[in-house]
Design a protein around this motif. Structure first.
Motif, PDB file in Angstrom:
ATOM      1  N   UNK A  33      -4.079  48.540  47.935  1.00  0.00           N
ATOM      2  CA  UNK A  33      -4.186  47.628  48.787  1.00  0.00           C
ATOM      3  C   UNK A  33      -3.199  46.359  48.248  1.00  0.00           C
ATOM      4  N   UNK A  34      -2.602  45.734  49.213  1.00  0.00           N
ATOM      5  CA  UNK A  34      -1.654  44.590  48.843  1.00  0.00           C
ATOM      6  C   UNK A  34      -2.462  43.711  47.853  1.00  0.00           C
ATOM      7  N   UNK A  35      -3.603  43.169  48.146  1.00  0.00           N
ATOM      8  CA  UNK A  35      -4.065  42.120  47.359  1.00  0.00           C
ATOM      9  C   UNK A  35      -4.186  42.690  45.920  1.00  0.00           C
ATOM     10  N   UNK A  36      -4.517  43.883  45.754  1.00  0.00           N
ATOM     11  CA  UNK A  36      -4.413  44.289  44.268  1.00  0.00           C
ATOM     12  C   UNK A  36      -3.120  44.402  43.703  1.00  0.00           C
ATOM     13  N   UNK A  37      -2.199  44.862  44.372  1.00  0.00           N
ATOM     14  CA  UNK A  37      -0.915  44.816  43.810  1.00  0.00           C
ATOM     15  C   UNK A  37      -0.303  43.545  43.664  1.00  0.00           C
ATOM     16  N   UNK A  38      -0.701  42.529  44.429  1.00  0.00           N
ATOM     17  CA  UNK A  38      -0.361  41.179  44.202  1.00  0.00           C
ATOM     18  C   UNK A  38      -0.695  40.582  42.798  1.00  0.00           C
ATOM     19  N   UNK A  39      -2.155  40.776  42.428  1.00  0.00           N
ATOM     20  CA  UNK A  39      -2.606  40.554  41.326  1.00  0.00           C
ATOM     21  C   UNK A  39      -2.118  41.134  40.034  1.00  0.00           C
ATOM     22  N   UNK A  92       4.886  39.856  35.997  1.00  0.00           N
ATOM     23  CA  UNK A  92       5.817  38.927  35.776  1.00  0.00           C
ATOM     24  C   UNK A  92       5.590  37.868  34.530  1.00  0.00           C
ATOM     25  N   UNK A  93       4.256  38.085  33.870  1.00  0.00           N
ATOM     26  CA  UNK A  93       4.231  37.262  32.716  1.00  0.00           C
ATOM     27  C   UNK A  93       3.199  35.958  33.299  1.00  0.00           C
ATOM     28  N   UNK A  94       2.800  35.896  34.612  1.00  0.00           N
ATOM     29  CA  UNK A  94       2.011  34.829  34.933  1.00  0.00           C
ATOM     30  C   UNK A  94       0.539  35.119  34.567  1.00  0.00           C
ATOM     31  N   UNK A  95      -0.012  34.668  33.188  1.00  0.00           N
ATOM     32  CA  UNK A  95      -1.268  35.081  32.712  1.00  0.00           C
ATOM     33  C   UNK A  95      -2.226  33.969  33.185  1.00  0.00           C
ATOM     34  N   UNK A  96      -2.002  32.822  33.633  1.00  0.00           N
ATOM     35  CA  UNK A  96      -2.593  31.610  33.974  1.00  0.00           C
ATOM     36  C   UNK A  96      -2.543  31.154  35.525  1.00  0.00           C
ATOM     37  N   UNK A  97      -3.279  31.087  36.293  1.00  0.00           N
ATOM     38  CA  UNK A  97      -3.055  30.736  37.752  1.00  0.00           C
ATOM     39  C   UNK A  97      -4.152  29.653  38.303  1.00  0.00           C
ATOM     40  N   UNK A  98      -3.755  28.773  39.055  1.00  0.00           N
ATOM     41  CA  UNK A  98      -4.660  27.508  39.251  1.00  0.00           C
ATOM     42  C   UNK A  98      -4.686  27.766  40.782  1.00  0.00           C
ATOM     43  N   UNK A  99      -5.969  27.369  41.301  1.00  0.00           N
ATOM     44  CA  UNK A  99      -6.056  27.534  42.743  1.00  0.00           C
ATOM     45  C   UNK A  99      -7.630  27.122  43.175  1.00  0.00           C
ATOM     46  N   UNK A 100      -7.842  27.201  44.457  1.00  0.00           N
ATOM     47  CA  UNK A 100      -8.987  27.180  45.198  1.00  0.00           C
ATOM     48  C   UNK A 100      -9.302  28.043  46.083  1.00  0.00           C
ATOM     49  N   UNK A 101     -10.087  28.914  45.925  1.00  0.00           N
ATOM     50  CA  UNK A 101      -9.967  30.249  46.900  1.00  0.00           C
ATOM     51  C   UNK A 101     -10.813  29.865  48.342  1.00  0.00           C
ATOM     52  N   UNK A 102     -10.068  30.723  49.084  1.00  0.00           N
ATOM     53  CA  UNK A 102     -10.372  30.569  50.576  1.00  0.00           C
ATOM     54  C   UNK A 102      -9.906  31.954  51.214  1.00  0.00           C
ATOM     55  N   UNK A 103     -10.186  32.020  52.663  1.00  0.00           N
ATOM     56  CA  UNK A 103      -9.790  33.054  53.043  1.00  0.00           C
ATOM     57  C   UNK A 103      -8.177  33.584  52.863  1.00  0.00           C
ATOM     58  N   UNK A 104      -7.348  32.903  52.871  1.00  0.00           N
ATOM     59  CA  UNK A 104      -5.971  33.238  52.496  1.00  0.00           C
ATOM     60  C   UNK A 104      -5.621  33.989  51.062  1.00  0.00           C
ATOM     61  N   UNK A 105      -6.622  33.446  50.186  1.00  0.00           N
ATOM     62  CA  UNK A 105      -5.994  34.017  48.776  1.00  0.00           C
ATOM     63  C   UNK A 105      -7.367  34.622  47.898  1.00  0.00           C
ATOM     64  N   UNK A 106      -8.611  34.387  48.595  1.00  0.00           N
ATOM     65  CA  UNK A 106      -9.611  35.097  47.598  1.00  0.00           C
ATOM     66  C   UNK A 106      -9.530  36.343  47.434  1.00  0.00           C
ATOM     67  N   UNK A 107      -8.771  37.517  47.916  1.00  0.00           N
ATOM     68  CA  UNK A 107      -9.233  38.677  47.594  1.00  0.00           C
ATOM     69  C   UNK A 107      -8.118  38.830  46.320  1.00  0.00           C
ATOM     70  N   UNK A 108      -6.813  38.444  46.339  1.00  0.00           N
ATOM     71  CA  UNK A 108      -5.987  38.637  45.199  1.00  0.00           C
ATOM     72  C   UNK A 108      -6.336  37.695  43.922  1.00  0.00           C
ATOM     73  N   UNK A 109      -6.833  36.491  44.403  1.00  0.00           N
ATOM     74  CA  UNK A 109      -7.562  35.951  43.087  1.00  0.00           C
ATOM     75  C   UNK A 109      -8.641  36.432  42.459  1.00  0.00           C
ATOM     76  N   UNK A 110      -9.389  37.105  43.013  1.00  0.00           N
ATOM     77  CA  UNK A 110     -10.631  37.734  42.679  1.00  0.00           C
ATOM     78  C   UNK A 110     -10.124  38.968  41.697  1.00  0.00           C
ATOM     79  N   UNK A 111      -8.908  39.696  42.382  1.00  0.00           N
ATOM     80  CA  UNK A 111      -8.338  41.088  41.637  1.00  0.00           C
ATOM     81  C   UNK A 111      -7.673  40.402  40.476  1.00  0.00           C
ATOM     82  N   UNK A 112      -7.061  39.054  40.534  1.00  0.00           N
ATOM     83  CA  UNK A 112      -6.313  38.893  39.301  1.00  0.00           C
ATOM     84  C   UNK A 112      -7.307  38.381  38.196  1.00  0.00           C
ATOM     85  N   UNK A 113      -8.413  38.007  38.391  1.00  0.00           N
ATOM     86  CA  UNK A 113      -9.187  37.860  37.399  1.00  0.00           C
ATOM     87  C   UNK A 113      -9.881  39.029  36.901  1.00  0.00           C
TER      88      UNK A 113
END
Length: 540
Positions: A2-8, A14-35
């Motif tokens: 799934x695209x959200x898993x691939x985004x994470x 790409x070396x992005x080991x820390x990301x900052x944010x607040x989860x909502x409908x637009x980003x919660x899927x890839x944010x959770x997968x990133x964690x």
């Protein structure tokens, strides 16, 4: 997958080991997968704070900062902080996404392109699910190269589609302009102007530190018999050097003001030459200006330069040194010897103790006291407000890359979150945030984020119970300044309620307890320093 898993996974690749944010409908899927994939997702309490955290992280690390928010109010809440990042020229990607196309009248629908345009950022919208990973990788590489933040729109519609992930680990490296294209006549022209000047002065900005050119610049200034000055973001360069006259501009010392006034030629290296640095051009008027920077955008923003050269700063300076040494063209040192004597004799805040009032601390004395008790190995981040003047003048910075400010957009309240991002980037050092009471009140709840992560963070609030800049300006206009006075709750108590250590300072002797907190490692620590709004803090 799934695209959200691939985004994470692509973010981690790409070396992005820390990301900052607040989860909502637009980003919660890839944010959770990133964690789940091992990334550190720093949950902010407010979307704007998440962008400021990514901004502070990028400034400290020199790498790309990434923040992610949801659509609609998520992106509008982020606009002020995003604009600050744009104007600070921070390499940053803000991930968001359009609302579902199946709901054309979605309550959170908003024009993301218009947000990017308003902030001055670049805007990229993925047009198909299979393009999402390509667009993400390009955005990370592009902002690293251009230092222009990018708003990347990944529509919610694409997140559940299947895409193919081809891992492409790639270090994010900021490119530096080589000297290969630098014409010899440009160096000769600059050299001729410097040698013919009676009283040259060297002005160094943050670009000198980024280029690793401090030692070379000191050598060049010695050959030229020129004093050294820095921009605000170059603070810490030449610390302790006997010919360092300090900040160039309205925040400078009397010694620096005299040196600038006497100079007939200014060599500007790795600086943006903002209107604050030059006092809207007044400090350069009638002087020869030689300007070298690797960033073409900086060179394009000023027309005061007699000679403007786009080049790697260290390479350019080394060429000048080589030419001067070959010609045995060392200049007399009488001017800088005189300046060294003035620097040594200068005593800032002489007689200030006579102005102290019971129950309050003069901001200038407070900053000098902080300077003595704060850890020497520290990052310093400042919010925006009247308090900046004594902070910029009296709080020492030993290395320019350990100092930044959230003042590029003139908004108060961004400093704390920016400092949290800096602290996340490097917990081996203490990060010190200096704020006014108004800015602190706007952002204090974000202290919860620092507490949750156990960050080595110290917040010093210079609290004059007012919006200080407005207090001062109302008086300048002949109006009643008391309209800008406010009654706040006890900030130390609020800090304690959020799980931090709180301390109130009403006299210089109270800093002894603060020093004990710092020595014991009681962080996050908020120090509420009670000041007098009526005090005139303009004098050095």
């Amino acid at each position: 997958m799934k695209a959200y898993i691939a985004i994470a996974q692509a973010l981690l690749d790409a070396g992005i080991t820390e990301m900052f944010g607040l989860m909502g409908d637009a980003n919660m899927l890839y944010a959770a997968s990133y964690k789940e994939a091992g990334g550190v997702f720093v949950d902010a309490l407010h979307e704007g704070a998440s962008v400021s955290m990514a901004d502070g992280y990028a400034r400290v690390t020199g790498t790309v900062g990434v923040a992610s928010v949801t659509h609609g109010p998520g992106i509008t809440n982020a606009l002020t902080a995003f604009t600050e990042a744009v104007r600070a020229r921070t390499p940053l990607v803000l991930l968001c996404g359009d609302t579902p196309s199946r709901i054309p009248e979605h309550g959170q629908a908003f024009d993301l392109a218009a947000v990017a345009t308003a902030a001055g950022a670049e805007y990229v919208r993925s047009t198909r699910a299979q393009f999402v990973l390509r667009d993400l990788r390009r955005a990370i590489r592009r902002t690293a190269r251009t230092r222009r933040p990018i708003l990347l729109n990944v529509p919610v519609d694409y997140l559940l589609e299947d895409v193919e992930l081809t891992p492409t680990p790639r270090p994010i490296v900021e490119e530096r302009l080589p000297l290969s294209d630098l014409e010899s006549d440009a160096v000769d022209g600059a050299l001729g102007l410097l040698v013919s000047a009676d009283r040259p002065l060297v002005l160094a900005g943050r670009g000198v530190a980024l280029a690793g050119a401090e030692e070379s610049v000191v050598t060049l200034a010695g050959l030229l018999g020129a004093p050294l000055a820095t921009t605000l973001l170059g603070r810490g360069l030449f610390a302790g050097h006997p010919h360092n006259v300090g900040l160039f501009g309205g925040l400078g010392t009397p010694v620096g003001e005299r040196a600038i006034a006497a100079a007939d030629c200014i060599l500007v290296l790795g600086a943006s030459l903002s209107r604050h640095t030059t006092e809207a051009g007044a400090l350069l008027e009638g002087k020869t200006v030689i300007y070298c920077d690797a960033d073409a955008a900086n060179l394009a923003r000023t027309d005061e330069a007699t000679v403007a050269i786009q080049a790697d700063v260290k390479g350019f300076v080394d060429l000048l040194i080589e030419a001067l040494e070959a010609a045995d063209a060392r200049r007399p040192t009488s001017a800088v010897t005189e300046i060294a004597g003035e620097i040594e004799a200068f005593r800032p805040l002489a007689g200030l103790a006579d102005q102290e009032q019971p129950g309050v601390v003069d901001m200038r004395s407070a900053v000098r006291a902080l300077n003595e008790i704060l850890p020497r190995d520290r990052y310093v981040v400042t919010d925006c407000g009247r308090f900046q003047r004594p902070v910029f003048r009296h709080l020492e910075v030993l290395e320019p890359l350990t100092f930044t400010h959230a003042v590029h957009f003139g908004s108060i309240g961004l400093g704390l979150a920016t400092g949290i991002g800096a602290s996340v980037a490097d917990t081996s050092r203490t990060t010190v945030v200096i704020a006014g009471d108004g800015g602190a009140m706007q952002s204090l709840l974000e202290l919860h984020t620092a507490v949750q992560r156990g960050l080595p963070l110290i917040i010093a609030v210079l609290n004059d119970s007012s919006y200080g800049a407005e207090y001062e300006k109302l008086g300048d206009y002949g109006q009643d300044p008391t309209h800008a006075l406010y009654t706040w709750p006890d900030l130390a108590v609020l800090a304690e309620a959020l799980g931090a250590t709180g301390r109130t300072v009403r006299a210089l002797a109270d800093f002894e307890a603060v020093a004990g907190d710092i020595e014991a490692g009681r962080t996050p620590l908020l120090v509420d320093i009670v000041c007098d709004a009526t005090a005139d803090i303009k004098a050095y």
